[in-house]
Design an enzyme around this catalytic site. Structure first.
Site, PDB file in Angstrom:
ATOM      1  N   LYS A  77     -20.816 -31.508  23.945  1.00 10.35           N
ATOM      2  CA  LYS A  77     -19.780 -31.462  22.909  1.00 10.35           C
ATOM      3  C   LYS A  77     -20.327 -32.063  21.625  1.00 10.35           C
ATOM      4  CE  LYS A  77     -15.271 -33.496  21.773  1.00 10.35           C
ATOM      5  NZ  LYS A  77     -14.202 -34.405  22.240  1.00 10.35           N
TER       6      LYS A  77
ATOM      7  N   ASP B  72     -14.055 -36.855  14.665  1.00  8.89           N
ATOM      8  CA  ASP B  72     -12.800 -36.297  15.165  1.00  8.89           C
ATOM      9  C   ASP B  72     -11.623 -37.083  14.610  1.00  8.89           C
ATOM     10  OD1 ASP B  72     -10.769 -35.070  16.520  1.00  8.89           O
ATOM     11  OD2 ASP B  72     -11.210 -35.994  18.452  1.00  8.89           O
TER      12      ASP B  72
ATOM     13  N   ASP C 178      -5.803 -32.153  18.574  1.00  7.48           N
ATOM     14  CA  ASP C 178      -6.684 -33.237  19.031  1.00  7.48           C
ATOM     15  C   ASP C 178      -7.270 -32.938  20.408  1.00  7.48           C
ATOM     16  OD1 ASP C 178      -8.043 -35.592  18.713  1.00  7.48           O
ATOM     17  OD2 ASP C 178      -6.435 -36.858  19.482  1.00  7.48           O
TER      18      ASP C 178
ATOM     19  N   GLU D 217      -9.463 -30.547  20.756  1.00  2.00           N
ATOM     20  CA  GLU D 217     -10.323 -29.560  20.099  1.00  2.00           C
ATOM     21  C   GLU D 217     -11.686 -29.404  20.762  1.00  2.00           C
ATOM     22  OE1 GLU D 217     -12.427 -32.987  19.253  1.00  2.00           O
ATOM     23  OE2 GLU D 217     -10.269 -32.691  19.255  1.00  2.00           O
TER      24      GLU D 217
ATOM     25  N   ASP E 148     -17.642 -39.130  19.089  1.00  2.00           N
ATOM     26  CA  ASP E 148     -17.179 -37.918  19.759  1.00  2.00           C
ATOM     27  C   ASP E 148     -18.289 -36.876  19.880  1.00  2.00           C
ATOM     28  OD1 ASP E 148     -14.999 -36.978  21.162  1.00  2.00           O
ATOM     29  OD2 ASP E 148     -14.254 -35.752  19.516  1.00  2.00           O
TER      30      ASP E 148
ATOM     31  N   ARG F  44     -12.626 -29.085  23.805  1.00  2.00           N
ATOM     32  CA  ARG F  44     -12.677 -28.035  24.828  1.00  2.00           C
ATOM     33  C   ARG F  44     -12.707 -26.642  24.196  1.00  2.00           C
ATOM     34  NH1 ARG F  44      -7.317 -30.347  27.432  1.00  2.00           N
ATOM     35  NH2 ARG F  44      -8.398 -32.191  26.657  1.00  2.00           N
TER      36      ARG F  44
ATOM     37  N   LYS G 211      -5.091 -38.739  14.781  1.00  2.00           N
ATOM     38  CA  LYS G 211      -5.177 -39.895  15.669  1.00  2.00           C
ATOM     39  C   LYS G 211      -4.486 -41.095  15.034  1.00  2.00           C
ATOM     40  CE  LYS G 211      -9.501 -38.544  17.886  1.00  2.00           C
ATOM     41  NZ  LYS G 211      -8.945 -38.372  19.239  1.00  2.00           N
TER      42      LYS G 211
END
Length: 616
Positions: free
Chosen positions: A384, A389, A466, A468, A406, A470, A396
């Site tokens: 990933k 993020d 959030d 995102e 992230d 995946r 968030k």
């Protein structure tokens, strides 16, 4: 619409027009009402602005000056006002050499570390609970050194017997004994515990702890130029590799953004560390060198996770991938797919997230092939690559300052690629894949309720922006499966807080339907020291991902979130193909030290054993 305004703005380059209008606001609007002298003064000011812009503002990436203690200047690359950063600096592994030899020649060392094991005991539990310190026991080369020092090591052990317990805890150390001889340089001695005999399958634990202890003591003992480590027993090549990688990674220090007194330089004077063993096989030095090569991968993994977003974005991560290939001695090829290539492949899930980024999407594909050309297995490793993020429009509300980590999955994957390129394992072709972008808020960013189409044709309702990671992984997995044709695929990501709640901050979660792949990863975990635990793949939770308008949604209920994330990813890999999702959200970051490098050694070990396993 006023001629005087046009007269002013002809002095202003395009990049500064909006800035000037904001800064001068009312002055520009009322230009025509000013006296001739005031108008002339304003024009001279703007002309000066133009000249400054021509002289000092660059369209390329800028650098910030950082003064060193000696008055010189160093620079680290960051963004300019108009452009994102294009490269990320790497930290280098310390240059000190690590070698192995036999005999007892340690006279030339400034620091001598002597390893001892505690005497065997029939009742370990009684010994641990006893308030009485155990009797001092010392033999072998340690006894010879002790005799030469007139029993000073024995006295040192007696003085610290309650805490040190004859080295019962692997990696524990005594205080330093300094011996001064008139007319010569002082020598320092430290005793390190080797622990009790390891149980089967736990042998590498000693090597990791011993390597960390050596690195730590070489740093703490200032002005040491050479160190000899005397061990009472030989180590196999696996243990030597682990000791080496542990020693070098312990000496990681990220000084890329520090200045002056804040710079933390480790083992500045150290040039060599020598392991003195009772015996040594032919592969000892190769194993030590392999451990150092592995450490270079861990260093890069830490560098990527530690880097701030004004330095690391999709473009500078792509540059990092290119540099990995360039230094691989021809074993790794780099392919970067841009926006157009991703659109041609229908990567709507990845591009949906990438639309909110400042930088263009960079789909990274590194291919490792052995020099012999003999390939027994083709594997894929997907990471990933969210460089920051914010959560998107589902912004968030906590931990925002940590969201540079992230990209931990991509960091582990690229760090492993660097290590694999250096180690050159035979029999395996490995594909390292990262769909790099950021999850930001903008007028183009994806919003809740959008429906995206992945490259396998599956439609995805975005219930939460959030979730995102995946989405980007979906297209990366399809690429590894369909376009590359990998026979087995693993994927690493900082995907869910739910996994952190389940397993804490030291253990990664693993989800797979393949028992063989699970066993392989568990064995790689034991060897590498990167901990993971197999988690349930509860198929009944699939109903949480049902959508009223699309094939699937990107989020389930608040319960079982780590499981539903794994179930979501399964939709983008052939069901007959071995696939594992590894969530490293917990162990990727340590609040005391920052990036941990978790995952790089796990992936390197797993890739390296694939060619051998298939050949067998």
């Amino acid at each position: 619409q006023y001629k005087p305004v046009g007269q002013i703005m002809k002095f202003v380059p395009g990049a500064l027009k909006s800035v000037v209008l904001l800064a001068l606001g009312s002055s520009v609007r009322s230009f025509g009402t000013h006296s001739p002298s005031k108008r002339a003064a304003l024009l001279r000011t703007l002309s000066s602005v133009h000249q400054i812009q021509k002289r000092d503002i660059r369209s390329s990436t800028s650098t910030l000056k950082m003064a060193k203690n000696d008055g010189e200047e160093e620079r680290f690359t960051t963004w300019s006002f108009d452009n994102a950063c294009g490269t990320m600096e790497w930290n280098n592994v310390v240059p000190a050499t690590l070698t192995a030899s036999t005999g007892s020649n340690y006279d030339d060392a400034d620091l001598v570390i002597v390893g001892i094991r505690p005497p065997a005991s029939d009742d370990d539990e009684e010994e641990e609970n006893s308030d009485e310190p155990p009797p001092v026991s010392i033999d072998g080369v340690a006894k010879e050194i002790d005799d030469s020092l007139g029993g000073a090591l024995t006295e040192l052990l007696e003085q610290n017997s309650k805490e040190f317990k004859n080295g019962a805890s692997a990696g524990s150390t005594t205080p330093t004994l300094r011996v001064v001889t008139p007319g010569s340089k002082s020598k320092r001695y430290i005793v390190v515990g080797l622990g009790k005999e390891a149980k089967e399958g736990e042998e590498n634990g000693l090597a990791f702890k011993l390597g960390a202890a050596i690195g730590t003591k070489c740093d703490e003992e200032k002005k040491v130029t050479s160190c000899s480590v005397i061990l009472p027993e030989s180590l196999d090549t696996v243990a030597l590799k682990d000791l080496s990688s542990s020693m070098y990674t312990t000496l990681y220090s990220d000084n890329r953004y520090r200045n002056g007194d804040k710079v933390k330089k480790l083992v500045e004077d150290l040039t060599s560390v020598k392991l003195i063993l009772p015996s040594s096989d032919e592969g000892a030095q190769d194993a030590l060198d392999a451990g150092k090569n592995l450490a270079t991968g861990v260093f890069l993994t830490k560098d990527i996770v530690n880097a701030p977003h004004n330095v690391l974005n999709s473009e500078s991560l792509a540059d990092t991938a290119k540099r990995i290939a360039a230094e691989s001695n021809g074993t790794i090829e780099c392919q970067i797919l841009g926006k157009a290539e991703c659109e041609e492949r229908g990567m709507g899930a990845y591009l949906g997230v990438a639309r909110g980024s400042e930088t263009e999407p960079q789909f990274i594909h590194l291919t490792y092939k052995p020099k012999s050309g003999e390939v027994n297995k083709k594997v894929g490793v997907v990471g990933k690559g969210l460089l920051f993020d914010t959560g998107g429009y589902n912004i968030k509300t906590q931990m925002m300052e940590l969201m540079k980590f992230d990209c931990g999955g991509s960091a582990a994957v690229l760090g492993a690629a660097r290590a694999v390129g250096a180690l050159e394992p035979e029999g395996v072709e490995a594909h390292f894949i990262v769909a790099a972008c950021e999850n930001m808020i903008s007028d183009k960013a994806v919003v809740p309720s959008d429906v995206l189409t992945a490259s396998n044709g599956m439609t995805i309702e975005v219930k939460n922006t959030d979730a995102e990671g995946r989405l980007t992984l979906a297209d990366a997995l399809v690429f590894a499966d369909k376009e590359v044709g990998c026979e087995s695929i693993i994927e690493l990501s900082t995907l869910t807080g739910a996994c952190m709640i389940s397993l804490g901050k030291q253990i990664a979660g693993m989800w797979t339907d393949s028992d063989d792949l699970a066993k392989d990863l568990e064995e790689s975990s034991k060897v590498s020291g990167d901990k993971l635990w197999r988690m349930p793949m509860a198929k009944e939770y699939n109903e949480q991902l049902e959508s009223k308008i699309a094939d699937i949604s990107n989020l389930g209920t608040p319960y079982g979130g780590a499981i539903t994330a794994a179930l979501f990813l399964q939709n983008f890999v052939d069901k007959k193909k071995p696939f594992a999702h590894i969530d490293i959200a917990g162990p990727v970051w340590d609040d005391k030290i920052g990036a941990t490098g978790h995952g790089a050694k796990l992936v390197t070990e797993w890739v390296s054993r694939q060619g051998v396993a298939s050949e067998e």
